[in-house]
Write an enzyme that holds these catalytic residues in place. Structure first.
Site, PDB file in Angstrom:
ATOM      1  CG  HIS A  49      64.406 -24.038  65.921  1.00 52.76           C
ATOM      2  ND1 HIS A  49      63.161 -23.613  65.477  1.00 52.76           N
ATOM      3  CD2 HIS A  49      65.157 -24.131  64.806  1.00 52.76           C
ATOM      4  CE1 HIS A  49      63.184 -23.445  64.175  1.00 52.76           C
ATOM      5  NE2 HIS A  49      64.402 -23.739  63.733  1.00 52.76           N
TER       6      HIS A  49
ATOM      7  CG  HIS B 152      67.045 -27.099  61.067  1.00 51.99           C
ATOM      8  ND1 HIS B 152      65.948 -27.472  60.315  1.00 51.99           N
ATOM      9  CD2 HIS B 152      66.717 -25.913  61.631  1.00 51.99           C
ATOM     10  CE1 HIS B 152      65.011 -26.532  60.413  1.00 51.99           C
ATOM     11  NE2 HIS B 152      65.451 -25.584  61.202  1.00 51.99           N
TER      12      HIS B 152
ATOM     13  CG  ASP C 219      69.754 -30.631  57.202  1.00 54.36           C
ATOM     14  OD1 ASP C 219      69.402 -29.956  58.197  1.00 54.36           O
ATOM     15  OD2 ASP C 219      69.104 -30.640  56.125  1.00 54.36           O
TER      16      ASP C 219
ATOM     17  N   GLY D 167      61.669 -24.437  55.610  1.00 53.19           N
ATOM     18  CA  GLY D 167      61.950 -23.990  54.242  1.00 53.19           C
ATOM     19  C   GLY D 167      61.732 -22.493  54.084  1.00 53.19           C
TER      20      GLY D 167
ATOM     21  CG  HIS E 154      60.794 -23.083  60.485  1.00 52.86           C
ATOM     22  ND1 HIS E 154      60.831 -24.398  60.809  1.00 52.86           N
ATOM     23  CD2 HIS E 154      62.071 -22.621  60.607  1.00 52.86           C
ATOM     24  CE1 HIS E 154      62.071 -24.738  61.122  1.00 52.86           C
ATOM     25  NE2 HIS E 154      62.848 -23.682  61.010  1.00 52.86           N
TER      26      HIS E 154
ATOM     27  CD  GLU F 216      63.917 -18.404  59.402  1.00 60.51           C
ATOM     28  OE1 GLU F 216      63.083 -19.276  59.060  1.00 60.51           O
ATOM     29  OE2 GLU F 216      65.137 -18.621  59.474  1.00 60.51           O
TER      30      GLU F 216
ATOM     31  CG  ASP G 230      67.888 -22.124  62.658  1.00 68.99           C
ATOM     32  OD1 ASP G 230      67.115 -23.106  62.609  1.00 68.99           O
ATOM     33  OD2 ASP G 230      67.873 -21.217  61.810  1.00 68.99           O
TER      34      ASP G 230
END
Ligand SMILES: [Zn+2]
Length: 329
Positions: A14, A16, A18, A167, A194, A197, A274
């Site tokens: 997991h 991301h 960016d 998101g 996701h 959270e 993350d």
């Protein structure tokens, strides 16, 4: 202690793209592309108040991730960080729709990340695979438009191994995305979602029902032993990201990540970063935090990683090779 954690072969599922590029990458891209970046806005500290505030960083970062070269470089940059952490297999996820501002097509974006993965693998001893993210604020049709490349473009399939929905999270909202998730399932795409959270367990229950093989975060389930038993029964892995969860207030205290309970109930889980850049973390730091708080022992780390590799979306031949080389302990 950190040196030892670094030396243990690890995987990460997991991460991301960016949110994980380094400050050096951002500075180089800003200069090369002549774009003014406010570096202050590209990461958060422990004062961060919510997931919404946290997600604000991405707008700034994405300003320099709109070209083919910047995308290739970003994958190499994050793979280099993973290599420094002692990671042997990483899945990097990204939302192709966030990289279209300067005229790239969805296929251009996905192809550039594949090129980046190939380049990174040639440079570092880390296997890099990619997941594409649909977004929860996009329509089902928009997300399907992204997911369809995974089965329509055979040339991408070796590297792009699954889909996700990312998101902001709203309570009891998973079924709003049922259509695009069903599309992914019908086309036999690997699905991680996701969920859990922002405290809503129903989202985790629904994500499992809709076909997720892994849950991004899912930390809210740690307070629900029935749900934990379900995760175990259905063989669904929790992708836990401790530092990010502390910043977004998904948890109030690191002890909320009750790893002894997960071990006791034999719930599949893995520790992840993350967003390395936004959270200012790395995988060694994540494990060190758990070790410092007696949530796990050094001896647990090889075992956790070996068990979690089963849930990686990479093809089984590569998986067997990874087990043989690094995880057959
Ligand atoms: Zn995430």
């Amino acid at each position: 202690m950190n040196r030892t954690v670094r030396e243990i072969p690890k995987i990460e599922l997991h991460c991301h793209l960016d949110g994980s590029v380094s400050p050096e990458y951002l500075a180089t891209q800003a200069e090369e592309q002549n774009i003014a970046l406010d570096m202050e806005k590209t990461s958060v500290d422990d004062d961060c108040q919510s997931l919404v505030e946290y997600l604000g960083c991405f707008d700034e970062i994405l300003k320099v991730m709109q070209t083919e070269k910047s995308l290739i470089d970003s994958v190499v940059d994050v793979a280099a960080q993973a290599h420094r952490d002692g990671i042997k297999y990483i899945e990097l996820r990204f939302a192709p729709k966030f990289h279209l501002d300067k005229g790239l097509s969805l296929l251009d974006v996905i192809s550039a990340t594949v090129q980046g993965a190939m380049k990174a693998e040639a440079q570092y001893s880390v296997v890099v695979r990619l997941l594409v993210c649909g977004m929860k604020h996009h329509s089902n049709a928009e997300n399907i438009e992204v997911f369809r490349y995974l089965h329509e473009q055979p040339s991408l399939q070796k590297y792009v191994v699954g889909v996700d929905l990312a998101g902001g999270e709203e309570d009891d909202a998973m079924y709003e995305f049922a259509e695009c998730i069903a599309y992914a399932k019908a086309h036999k795409l690997n699905i991680t979602l996701h969920a859990g959270e922002c405290g809503c367990n129903k989202n985790v229950y629904d994500a499992i029902k809709l076909g997720a093989k892994r849950i991004g975060h899912g930390v809210s389930s740690l307070k629900d032993t029935e749900l934990l038993s379900k995760l175990k029964r259905e063989d669904v892995l929790l992708e836990i990201c401790p530092c990010s969860n502390l910043q977004t207030k998904a948890i109030q205290n690191i002890n909320d990540i009750d790893i002894p309970l997960l071990k006791q109930l034999d719930v599949p889980f893995l520790i992840n970063t993350d967003n390395r850049g936004v959270t200012r973390t790395n995988l060694v730091k994540e494990y060190a935090l758990l070790l410092d708080n007696q949530l796990l022992t050094l001896e647990d780390i090889p075992l956790i990683n070996k068990k979690a590799l089963k849930y990686a979306f990479v093809d089984s031949e590569t998986k067997q090779q990874l087990i043989k080389t690094y995880f057959d302990v």
